[in-house]
Design a protein around this motif. Structure first.
Motif, PDB file in Angstrom:
ATOM      1  N   PRO A 151      66.293  21.418  77.028  1.00  0.00           N
ATOM      2  CA  PRO A 151      65.052  20.634  77.018  1.00  0.00           C
ATOM      3  C   PRO A 151      64.125  20.989  75.857  1.00  0.00           C
ATOM      4  O   PRO A 151      63.369  20.133  75.380  1.00  0.00           O
ATOM      5  CB  PRO A 151      64.413  20.968  78.368  1.00  0.00           C
ATOM      6  CG  PRO A 151      65.561  21.346  79.244  1.00  0.00           C
ATOM      7  CD  PRO A 151      66.507  22.081  78.343  1.00  0.00           C
ATOM      8  N   LEU A 152      64.189  22.229  75.397  1.00  0.00           N
ATOM      9  CA  LEU A 152      63.347  22.616  74.276  1.00  0.00           C
ATOM     10  C   LEU A 152      63.816  21.994  72.970  1.00  0.00           C
ATOM     11  O   LEU A 152      63.033  21.881  72.023  1.00  0.00           O
ATOM     12  CB  LEU A 152      63.285  24.143  74.146  1.00  0.00           C
ATOM     13  CG  LEU A 152      62.388  24.842  75.157  1.00  0.00           C
ATOM     14  CD1 LEU A 152      62.471  26.356  75.004  1.00  0.00           C
ATOM     15  CD2 LEU A 152      60.943  24.381  75.027  1.00  0.00           C
ATOM     16  N   ALA A 153      65.082  21.579  72.886  1.00  0.00           N
ATOM     17  CA  ALA A 153      65.530  20.857  71.692  1.00  0.00           C
ATOM     18  C   ALA A 153      64.731  19.574  71.537  1.00  0.00           C
ATOM     19  O   ALA A 153      64.361  19.187  70.426  1.00  0.00           O
ATOM     20  CB  ALA A 153      67.027  20.561  71.775  1.00  0.00           C
ATOM     21  N   ARG A 154      64.450  18.912  72.647  1.00  0.00           N
ATOM     22  CA  ARG A 154      63.619  17.710  72.582  1.00  0.00           C
ATOM     23  C   ARG A 154      62.173  18.083  72.270  1.00  0.00           C
ATOM     24  O   ARG A 154      61.519  17.440  71.433  1.00  0.00           O
ATOM     25  CB  ARG A 154      63.671  16.916  73.880  1.00  0.00           C
ATOM     26  CG  ARG A 154      62.922  15.599  73.788  1.00  0.00           C
ATOM     27  CD  ARG A 154      62.899  14.827  75.086  1.00  0.00           C
ATOM     28  NE  ARG A 154      64.221  14.582  75.640  1.00  0.00           N
ATOM     29  CZ  ARG A 154      64.522  13.535  76.392  1.00  0.00           C
ATOM     30  NH1 ARG A 154      63.625  12.615  76.657  1.00  0.00           N
ATOM     31  NH2 ARG A 154      65.737  13.397  76.888  1.00  0.00           N
ATOM     32  N   GLY A 155      61.673  19.121  72.919  1.00  0.00           N
ATOM     33  CA  GLY A 155      60.296  19.533  72.672  1.00  0.00           C
ATOM     34  C   GLY A 155      60.064  19.933  71.226  1.00  0.00           C
ATOM     35  O   GLY A 155      59.037  19.581  70.622  1.00  0.00           O
ATOM     36  N   LEU A 156      61.016  20.645  70.642  1.00  0.00           N
ATOM     37  CA  LEU A 156      60.876  21.058  69.251  1.00  0.00           C
ATOM     38  C   LEU A 156      60.960  19.856  68.315  1.00  0.00           C
ATOM     39  O   LEU A 156      60.257  19.789  67.302  1.00  0.00           O
ATOM     40  CB  LEU A 156      61.941  22.094  68.903  1.00  0.00           C
ATOM     41  CG  LEU A 156      61.719  23.463  69.555  1.00  0.00           C
ATOM     42  CD1 LEU A 156      62.976  24.327  69.456  1.00  0.00           C
ATOM     43  CD2 LEU A 156      60.529  24.188  68.922  1.00  0.00           C
ATOM     44  N   PHE A 157      61.826  18.885  68.652  1.00  0.00           N
ATOM     45  CA  PHE A 157      61.873  17.665  67.849  1.00  0.00           C
ATOM     46  C   PHE A 157      60.540  16.934  67.920  1.00  0.00           C
ATOM     47  O   PHE A 157      60.066  16.387  66.905  1.00  0.00           O
ATOM     48  CB  PHE A 157      63.006  16.746  68.319  1.00  0.00           C
ATOM     49  CG  PHE A 157      63.050  15.450  67.569  1.00  0.00           C
ATOM     50  CD1 PHE A 157      63.563  15.389  66.288  1.00  0.00           C
ATOM     51  CD2 PHE A 157      62.558  14.281  68.140  1.00  0.00           C
ATOM     52  CE1 PHE A 157      63.592  14.188  65.580  1.00  0.00           C
ATOM     53  CE2 PHE A 157      62.576  13.080  67.450  1.00  0.00           C
ATOM     54  CZ  PHE A 157      63.088  13.041  66.166  1.00  0.00           C
ATOM     55  N   VAL A 158      59.920  16.901  69.079  1.00  0.00           N
ATOM     56  CA  VAL A 158      58.620  16.259  69.215  1.00  0.00           C
ATOM     57  C   VAL A 158      57.595  16.936  68.300  1.00  0.00           C
ATOM     58  O   VAL A 158      56.806  16.259  67.622  1.00  0.00           O
ATOM     59  CB  VAL A 158      58.154  16.284  70.682  1.00  0.00           C
ATOM     60  CG1 VAL A 158      56.697  15.858  70.793  1.00  0.00           C
ATOM     61  CG2 VAL A 158      59.029  15.374  71.544  1.00  0.00           C
ATOM     62  N   LEU A 159      57.605  18.282  68.276  1.00  0.00           N
ATOM     63  CA  LEU A 159      56.689  18.991  67.376  1.00  0.00           C
ATOM     64  C   LEU A 159      56.939  18.583  65.932  1.00  0.00           C
ATOM     65  O   LEU A 159      56.008  18.323  65.169  1.00  0.00           O
ATOM     66  CB  LEU A 159      56.873  20.501  67.522  1.00  0.00           C
ATOM     67  CG  LEU A 159      56.315  21.178  68.767  1.00  0.00           C
ATOM     68  CD1 LEU A 159      56.598  22.676  68.709  1.00  0.00           C
ATOM     69  CD2 LEU A 159      54.818  20.944  68.881  1.00  0.00           C
ATOM     70  N   HIS A 216      65.523   7.496  71.833  1.00  0.00           N
ATOM     71  CA  HIS A 216      64.907   7.785  70.538  1.00  0.00           C
ATOM     72  C   HIS A 216      64.182   9.115  70.655  1.00  0.00           C
ATOM     73  O   HIS A 216      63.061   9.177  71.143  1.00  0.00           O
ATOM     74  CB  HIS A 216      63.928   6.662  70.158  1.00  0.00           C
ATOM     75  CG  HIS A 216      63.116   6.945  68.928  1.00  0.00           C
ATOM     76  ND1 HIS A 216      63.660   7.377  67.751  1.00  0.00           N
ATOM     77  CD2 HIS A 216      61.774   6.842  68.699  1.00  0.00           C
ATOM     78  CE1 HIS A 216      62.704   7.546  66.846  1.00  0.00           C
ATOM     79  NE2 HIS A 216      61.547   7.217  67.410  1.00  0.00           N
ATOM     80  N   GLY A 217      64.855  10.179  70.246  1.00  0.00           N
ATOM     81  CA  GLY A 217      64.245  11.503  70.308  1.00  0.00           C
ATOM     82  C   GLY A 217      64.900  12.446  71.295  1.00  0.00           C
ATOM     83  O   GLY A 217      64.656  13.655  71.259  1.00  0.00           O
ATOM     84  N   GLY A 218      65.730  11.928  72.179  1.00  0.00           N
ATOM     85  CA  GLY A 218      66.339  12.770  73.201  1.00  0.00           C
ATOM     86  C   GLY A 218      67.754  13.210  72.902  1.00  0.00           C
ATOM     87  O   GLY A 218      68.331  14.007  73.652  1.00  0.00           O
ATOM     88  N   ALA A 219      68.340  12.705  71.800  1.00  0.00           N
ATOM     89  CA  ALA A 219      69.745  13.012  71.530  1.00  0.00           C
ATOM     90  C   ALA A 219      69.977  14.482  71.230  1.00  0.00           C
ATOM     91  O   ALA A 219      71.055  15.018  71.491  1.00  0.00           O
ATOM     92  CB  ALA A 219      70.263  12.157  70.373  1.00  0.00           C
ATOM     93  N   GLY A 220      68.973  15.154  70.682  1.00  0.00           N
ATOM     94  CA  GLY A 220      69.129  16.583  70.414  1.00  0.00           C
ATOM     95  C   GLY A 220      69.333  17.372  71.688  1.00  0.00           C
ATOM     96  O   GLY A 220      70.210  18.246  71.770  1.00  0.00           O
ATOM     97  N   GLN A 221      68.524  17.080  72.691  1.00  0.00           N
ATOM     98  CA  GLN A 221      68.686  17.730  73.991  1.00  0.00           C
ATOM     99  C   GLN A 221      70.064  17.436  74.567  1.00  0.00           C
ATOM    100  O   GLN A 221      70.766  18.331  75.056  1.00  0.00           O
ATOM    101  CB  GLN A 221      67.597  17.251  74.955  1.00  0.00           C
ATOM    102  CG  GLN A 221      67.770  17.788  76.373  1.00  0.00           C
ATOM    103  CD  GLN A 221      66.688  17.294  77.320  1.00  0.00           C
ATOM    104  OE1 GLN A 221      65.682  16.726  76.898  1.00  0.00           O
ATOM    105  NE2 GLN A 221      66.888  17.515  78.608  1.00  0.00           N
ATOM    106  N   GLN A 222      70.455  16.172  74.510  1.00  0.00           N
ATOM    107  CA  GLN A 222      71.756  15.786  75.056  1.00  0.00           C
ATOM    108  C   GLN A 222      72.894  16.452  74.296  1.00  0.00           C
ATOM    109  O   GLN A 222      73.901  16.867  74.891  1.00  0.00           O
ATOM    110  CB  GLN A 222      71.893  14.265  75.002  1.00  0.00           C
ATOM    111  CG  GLN A 222      70.862  13.520  75.840  1.00  0.00           C
ATOM    112  CD  GLN A 222      70.608  12.104  75.344  1.00  0.00           C
ATOM    113  OE1 GLN A 222      71.341  11.579  74.501  1.00  0.00           O
ATOM    114  NE2 GLN A 222      69.545  11.486  75.845  1.00  0.00           N
ATOM    115  N   CYS A 223      72.738  16.590  72.989  1.00  0.00           N
ATOM    116  CA  CYS A 223      73.792  17.217  72.178  1.00  0.00           C
ATOM    117  C   CYS A 223      73.916  18.697  72.508  1.00  0.00           C
ATOM    118  O   CYS A 223      75.031  19.225  72.576  1.00  0.00           O
ATOM    119  CB  CYS A 223      73.505  17.010  70.697  1.00  0.00           C
ATOM    120  SG  CYS A 223      74.855  17.541  69.625  1.00  0.00           S
ATOM    121  N   VAL A 224      72.798  19.381  72.693  1.00  0.00           N
ATOM    122  CA  VAL A 224      72.865  20.790  73.103  1.00  0.00           C
ATOM    123  C   VAL A 224      73.646  20.918  74.405  1.00  0.00           C
ATOM    124  O   VAL A 224      74.485  21.818  74.570  1.00  0.00           O
ATOM    125  CB  VAL A 224      71.460  21.399  73.252  1.00  0.00           C
ATOM    126  CG1 VAL A 224      71.531  22.775  73.904  1.00  0.00           C
ATOM    127  CG2 VAL A 224      70.772  21.510  71.889  1.00  0.00           C
TER     128      VAL A 224
END
Length: 273
Positions: free
Chosen positions: A226-234, A109-117
């Motif tokens: 990894p920043l894809a996840r960080g940006l989603f968190v923001l 939940h929240g990490g799929a963006g990083q994985q998709c990149v």
């Protein structure tokens, strides 16, 4: 140099950073005085500046802002939001409630963006110069699905078509046409959609979801996975904060996952009790 001066110099080296510099009467963010940013730079501009070291071009900032806006909230059933709302009723501070929600943002939940990149990068790297995006996508998808049937960034448990997909992809297409971004990650994502559509001819489609569409933007803008996840968190932190704040004003105490009125009178006991 005195012992005190040596200690001060060693401490300065220990905490040396290019991100910010603070002295009495002076605050610099990436070598830019904060007073020059206040009132002239947007929050998105400053996020880019802090992460990348230089300010974004206006179209780059607009793409990043669109991705951040799209990921702000997905209702109280999202685990991060639900956890924050329950935490807000437990006698802790608002910051603790927000932290509770943020800490729910993991791989599932929240990490799929990083994985998709990462997956889209694999497709870009697999494609031979001038070669087929679909073939590269098929090969990489086979690799990923040999480890898990799940393809990060595609399909949604609730939306047949994620309403955030089309406006985000439209913006990326425009940015590619205007030379703002290259479009390789966009082509990789569209190739995955194409392969999935061919596999599921006549069945429910599996288009990009919010994680996939924002992954395209973050990757096109040059952010590392990894920043894809960080940006989603923001982004999601805004929704978490709003929900936690609303919950604090509703007067509940120790809110659980379901209303007390539907709880059984007596919880079931283990069979060997």
């Amino acid at each position: 140099m005195t012992a005190d001066e040596r200690d001060a110099s060693e401490a300065a080296r220990w905490w040396a950073t290019a991100v910010s510099h603070i002295e009495p009467g002076s605050i610099e963010l990436r070598d830019r005085p904060v007073q020059d940013l206040i009132g002239t730079a947007s929050l998105v501009d400053v996020i880019w500046l802090m992460l990348r070291g230089s300010p974004p071009a206006p179209r780059e900032a607009a793409l990043l802002e669109a991705a951040l806006v799209a990921g702000v909230d997905h209702g109280p059933q999202a685990p991060s939001i639900a956890a924050a709302r329950m935490a807000a009723t437990c006698g802790i501070g608002l910051n603790n409630a927000v932290a509770t929600g943020v800490n729910m943002l993991g791989d599932a939940h929240g990490g799929a963006g990083q994985q998709c990149v990462e997956m889209l990068g694999d497709i870009r790297d697999r494609r031979a110069p001038g070669g087929s995006w679909r073939q590269a996508a098929e090969e990489v998808m086979a690799d990923w699905q040999s480890r898990s049937r799940y393809l990060p960034g595609f399909g949604h448990r609730f939306h047949p078509v994620d309403p955030r997909r089309d406006p985000l992809i439209h913006l990326v297409r425009g940015a590619v046409a205007d030379g703002v971004v290259r479009g390789d990650f966009l082509q990789a994502a569209l190739a995955v959609e194409d392969v999935l559509a061919r596999r599921r001819a006549g069945a429910r489609p599996v288009p990009m979801n919010i994680d996939g569409a924002t992954a395209v933007i973050y990757a096109e803008l040059g952010f590392q996975a990894p920043l894809a996840r960080g940006l989603f968190v923001l982004s999601r932190s805004v929704g978490i904060l709003a929900h936690a704040w609303e919950e604090t004003g509703q007067g509940r105490r120790n809110k659980g996952p379901i209303p007390r009125t539907v709880l059984p009178a007596r919880l079931p006991q283990p069979k060997d009790a």
